[in-house]
Each structure stands twice: as structure tokens, then as C-alpha cells.
Design an enzyme around this catalytic site. Structure first.
Site, short mmCIF file in Angstrom:
data_model
loop_
_atom_site.label_atom_id
_atom_site.label_comp_id
_atom_site.label_asym_id
_atom_site.label_seq_id
_atom_site.Cartn_x
_atom_site.Cartn_y
_atom_site.Cartn_z
N ASP A 157 0.78 -1.29 -0.33
CA ASP A 157 0.02 -0.24 0.10
C ASP A 157 1.01 1.23 0.08
O ASP A 157 0.76 2.03 0.78
CB ASP A 157 -1.01 -0.05 1.36
CG ASP A 157 -1.68 -1.16 1.39
OD1 ASP A 157 -2.28 -1.91 0.48
OD2 ASP A 157 -1.82 -1.78 2.42
N GLU A 192 -11.25 0.89 -3.18
CA GLU A 192 -10.58 1.38 -2.01
C GLU A 192 -9.28 2.12 -2.51
O GLU A 192 -9.06 2.40 -3.61
CB GLU A 192 -10.17 0.17 -1.17
CG GLU A 192 -9.38 -0.97 -1.77
CD GLU A 192 -9.32 -2.32 -1.02
OE1 GLU A 192 -9.83 -2.15 -0.08
OE2 GLU A 192 -8.40 -2.81 -1.52
#
Length: 556
Positions: free
Chosen positions: A54, A226
């Protein structure tokens, strides 16, 4: 780095057993994917090997700064610095004080999800989610190396993956993933929400509205929209998100609008990044690509950092989700990272402003990294599982050695065991150490750790008759810890341990200095136990020293 003196550590636990001393720790990585010579003016992918999931990036003061998810590991949220997007150095952590957060009771893959980093008017902002441990918060710093503030909690913002967008008119917005506005139509149905935020008070203000419900093609029931980011370019607001879940169907999509509140129109050529359409049996596969963040370079070029994984046996990956870098091409007003029929390259032409050909090691490529523990603090790559409640790792007791004070917690604990781990960065590697003989009632050695339910421990105990018991324990998700191999050997002044991995094939060895060299305790051990695909969750394997207090009534 939370390293106290031996006297302090013993004061915290008056009846502690003597520590185990580790003289050095060496990691060797030698992957086939990294063997090809690197041409001048090129770099290797991944730029951060081993689990660095991420990624989020920002430019400030002529440099670039990048952060990653850290889940329940401590110190948390590593901060990396680079001048050229290729060569990175960890300069600090956002979570580096035990008072900031507490992850006790949580599985390894909870905790810190998907931090994003921004810079505005001299201040760095990191916004993230402490999953099951407080919710969404913002931390700030004037210097990205720290110190960072304690969390400024955002109790009114549910969901995960928050980011900030600073608009030209001075308004600031918080964008994140949350439940859809109405009943979920299917499993994985999520939405992207936005609300203005007052950063002087760290409080959202005004209405909270949905920007994307479901995904770019709602009729196809897209899952897990997301990781949102908003960028502004040439009068357009671009909303880029991950979609498809952080597995083989992962992708990156983009939408745009003339107004920050939308409506956002999807790019007809979505996704702008994915590997899901490629054959499973391709050589040296890179999978799971998505969760990108875009950045503009000093020459006007654009680049994307994103996560992806290097698999073996099609679906397994012990190295977790890593950080990659690719150029972004703008065409007809849309950003494009990679055509869906192209594999992510391991060797890429570098940014135009990269100077020199400095090695990217020890963050990627093939290398040998040896820690002799002769500094005042532990190197930045060492991680603990959850936040320590007492100081058990010490470099001051015997300078040039790491003293690990055993704790009662085993590797299956949901608290903090006396385990220091560094990331497994290669499919083929060796991790070795030289250590002192443990005291009676202590087991110590090297662990290979994926989670509290999936791990191996190559350990040593002192037994009667001036002998040692060398053993291998494992836990494979079945809920039971098993002894897989053991051998008694005469005690000696030299004690070395080694874990070697070759994709799914792991071997565990020892050397007592008796002239026989490395002796194999167990070979052909199932390395898929350390695969994220098998264990679940979002992390990769760690390797490093571990010490356990086994005195009666103490082991947990």
C-alpha cells in the site's frame, strides 16, 4: 529504537533469565529475476522488495517521501526518502513510541492499513486507519524523519484507506472507503466517500458525500473499491482507486470530473493497471498489482508507485506485497500505467534526473546484508510483532552484540514476543546467525514468521550433561505447535543457525564449530506455510532472532 541498557531491562523484570547474545545476523538473497545485468540508466522492480504494501508518495523540498502499511508491526508506518524515485532510504517511522498505539490482542494483519502521506505549507500529514485499534487518524510532522505527533483521531469517519486532497482554493478534503449509502448489494460492495476537513482542529466539516458507489462499472458488481487519491491536472480532478480486492483480481482505475464533488466519469479504458488478464503459467510472474499513488517529477513526467507480488507455484508468495514503480503516460487527458496485456517489467528505464548507478541494495536486487550489531540503535529494518511493553532488545550490554532478553510469550501469542524480524525479500535466500548458548529454561534461535498461526522456529536449548538440543518447531494454521525435528549435540563455544528458502522448499541447519560445518536438521520443509496466500492476511514473512522463557509456569 526502544533499546535500553541491560540494567534497565533487568530492573523492569527482576527475575528475568540471562539474555541470549547474537553476534551477527546475515541475510543473502539470490533470485533469478534479479540476475539479469542492469543497463545504464535503468532500475529494478520492485523498488522495495519484501512486504511493503500500500505505498503512498509525496514530493517535498526537492525530494520524495513514501510510506507503507505496517499492520501490527512496530515501529509502524516506515518513512522512506529518495531524490530519484529509485534509490530509497528509510529515515524514520510515524509510529515509534509505545504510547502512540496498542495492538495487543490483534492478529498480525490488523492494525495500520494503507497510510497516505501529503505535504502542505511546511507540514507533512499521514492519514491512516488503525484497524480494530482506534480507527482513522492523522499524524503530523515538520520533518518527515520525525518526531511525528500522536494520533489526531477522527471518530466520525468510519471505513478505511483515508487520504487528503489540498485544493487550490485552500479547502482540504478527506476521501476514503466505507460502506455504500444503502444496503450492500453483494459481498465486497463498497463506496468512496468525501468530506471537507478543518486541519486546524482535525475535524471534518460539512456534508459527507459518495463519489463512487461500487466501482467504475456498477452493473458488474465490482468489489473493494478502495485506496482513493485525488489529483488535479489541467483543470480536471482525477480520482484514482484500487478495485478488485488485493489479490489476483486487483487493479487500478481512474475517473475524472471538472468539479471536486463530481460527478466523476470513469475512463473508458479502465483498468489503468492490472495483471489479472495474463496467463498463470508465465515465467517469473508478478501478480496482485494495484493500490497505486501518482507523483509528478521535476521534469514534468509522472510516475506511479503501487503494490504487487512475486509468485511461485502460481499462487504462493512469501515475500508479501511489495512496492513497484512505473512511468505514467498521459493520453487524451487520462493517465495510463500499463496496458492490461503487458507484464510488469523487472527492469525499467529510470527517471531522467536519476544520477549515477548506485545499487538499490539492500532494498531490492540480489545482495548480502550483514548486521554486526555494533551501532547505538537497531537498524531501521528490524521489526517487532506488536508494541513492546518492556525493553527486551539491547545493544549496550555487550557492545557489538544483540542481547535478547527472553519473554514468556511464544510466537503464537497475540501480545509481543521477544522476536526481531527483517523482511524476507527473495524467493531464494539464506538467513544465518551466530549466538550464545541459552541458559537453562530458555529456547532461542531463528524464527521464520508469517503470522501467529503460521511460523517456524529453529531453536536451541541447553540440556543436562553439557549438551544442546537443536530443534525445529512449526505452526501451520492447524492450531497446534509441532516439533518437526530435533537432535542432541555436545555443547560448544560456537553456535550458528541457518534458514534457507528456495520458493516452497525450506531447510534448517546448524553448526557447532566441531569441524563438520553446516549440518542439516531438516530439509524439504513446506515453505508454503509462510505464504500469504495460504496464511491469509496482508503481510509477508519475517526472519530473525527469537528467545522464549520456558521456565515452569512462564511460557505462554
Amino acid at each position: 529504537m526502544f533499546a535500553l541498557s541491560a540494567a534497565t531491562a533487568h530492573a523492569a523484570s527482576p527475575d528475568a533469565t540471562p539474555p541470549v547474545y547474537f553476534d551477527w545476523f546475515e541475510y543473502r538473497g539470490h533470485d533469478t529475476a534479479f540476475e539479469a545485468p542492469l543497463p545504464a540508466g535503468h532500475y529494478r522492480n520492485p523498488i522495495l522488495a519484501g512486504f511493503h504494501a500500500d505505498p503512498s508518495i509525496v514530493g517535498a523540498n526537492g525530494k520524495f517521501y513514501l510510506v507503507n502499511s505496517s499492520f501490527t508491526y512496530y515501529p509502524g508506518i516506515p518513512v522512506f526518502e529518495s531524490v530519484d524515485l529509485v534509490h530509497w532510504k528509510q529515515i524514520g517511522n510515524v509510529i515509534d513510541r509505545p504510547t502512540q498505539l496498542d495492538f495487543d490482542g490483534l492478529s498480525v494483519s490488523r492494525g495500520i492499513f494503507a497510510p497516505t502521506i501529503e505535504f502542505h505549507e511546511g507540514t507533512f500529514y499521514v492519514v491512516t486507519t488503525a484497524t480494530d485499534s482506534g480507527g482513522n487518524f492523522i499524524a503530523t510532522a515538520r520533518d518527515p524523519a520525525g518526531p511525528w505527533s500522536d494520533p489526531h483521531w477522527l471518530p466520525s469517519i468510519d471505513g478505511i484507506d483515508p487520504s487528503l486532497f489540498f485544493d487550490d482554493d485552500g479547502k482540504v478534503y478527506l476521501i476514503n472507503n466505507d460502506v455504500p449509502p444503502g444496503p450492500a448489494r453483494y459481498d465486497g460492495h463498497r463506496a468512496i466517500w468525501m468530506q471537507q476537513i478543518d486541519l486546524s482542529a482535525f475535524k471534518p466539516v460539512g456534508p459527507r458525500r459518495v463519489l463512487v458507489d461500487g466501482g467504475v462499472e456498477p452493473s458488474k458488481n465490482p468489489i473493494w473499491i478502495e485506496g482513493p487519491h485525488i489529483y488535479k491536472r489541467e483543470g480536471w480532478y482525477y480520482l484514482s482507486d484500487a478495485e478488485g480486492g488485493t489479490g489476483p483480481q486487483h487493479s487500478q482505475v481512474v475517473l475524472r470530473s471538472r468539479d471536486v464533488w463530481g460527478p466523476y466519469i470513469p475512463y473508458p479504458g479502465n483498468p489503468i493497471l492490472t495483471q489479472r488478464e495474463l496467463p498463470d503459467d508465465r515465467p517469473l510472474p508478478i501478480t496482485n498489482a494495484g493500490h497505486a499513488d501518482l507523483i509528478e517529477g521535476p521534469d514534468g513526467s509522472w510516475w506511479a508507485v503501487f503494490l504487487a507480488s512475486r509468485n511461485y507455484q502460481k499462487r504462493h508468495y512469501n515475500t508479501g506485497r511489495e512496492t513497484y514503480l512505473l512511468p505514467v503516460r498521459w493520453q487524451d487527458g487520462w493517465p495510463q500505467i500499463l496496458p492490461t496485456d503487458q507484464a510488469i517489467p523487472y527492469v525499467v528505464k529510470a527517471p531522467s534526473w536519476m544520477q549515477g548507478q548506485a545499487s538499490q541494495a539492500p532494498l531490492t536486487g540480489n545482495f548480502v546484508d550483514r548486521d554486526t550489531f555494533d551501532g547505538p540503535t537497531l537498524a531501521a529494518h528490524w521489526l517487532r510483532v506488536r508494541v513492546p511493553k518492556q525493553a527486551w532488545a539491547d545493544l549496550g550490554d555487550r557492545p557489538g552484540m544483540l542481547a535478547v532478553h527472553p519473554l514468556a510469550e511464544n510466537l503464537d501469542t497475540l501480545r509481543n514476543p521477544a522476536f526481531l524480524g527483517r523482511r524476507q525479500q527473495h524467493l531464494r535466500f539464506e538467513a544465518s546467525t551466530e549466538m550464545s548458548r541459552p541458559a537453562i529454561g530458555v529456547a532461542a534461535g531463528l524464527a521464520a514468521f508469517q503470522s501467529e498461526a503460521y511460523w517456524y522456529f529453529l531453536g536451541v536449548r541447553s540440556v543436562r550433561g553439557d549438551r544442546l538440543s537443536v530443534f525445529l518447531e512449526g505452526r501451520d494454521g492447524s492450531g497446534a505447535t509441532r516439533t518437526l525435528a530435533s537432535r542432541e549435540v555436545p555443547a560448544s563455544a560456537v553456535l550458528r543457525l541457518k534458514i534457507a528458502g528456495d520458493e516452497a522448499d525450506y531447510a534448517f541447519s546448524f553448526d557447532t564449530g566441531d569441524g563438520q560445518g553446516w549440518q542439516t536438521l531438516a530439509r524439504g520443509v513446506d515453505g508454503t506455510v509462510l505464504s500469504t496466500d495460504r496464511a491469509g492476511g496482508f503481510v509477508g514473512a519475517l526472519l530473525g532472532p527469537f528467545a522464549r522463557d520456558e521456565r515452569a509456569g512462564r511460557s505462554k
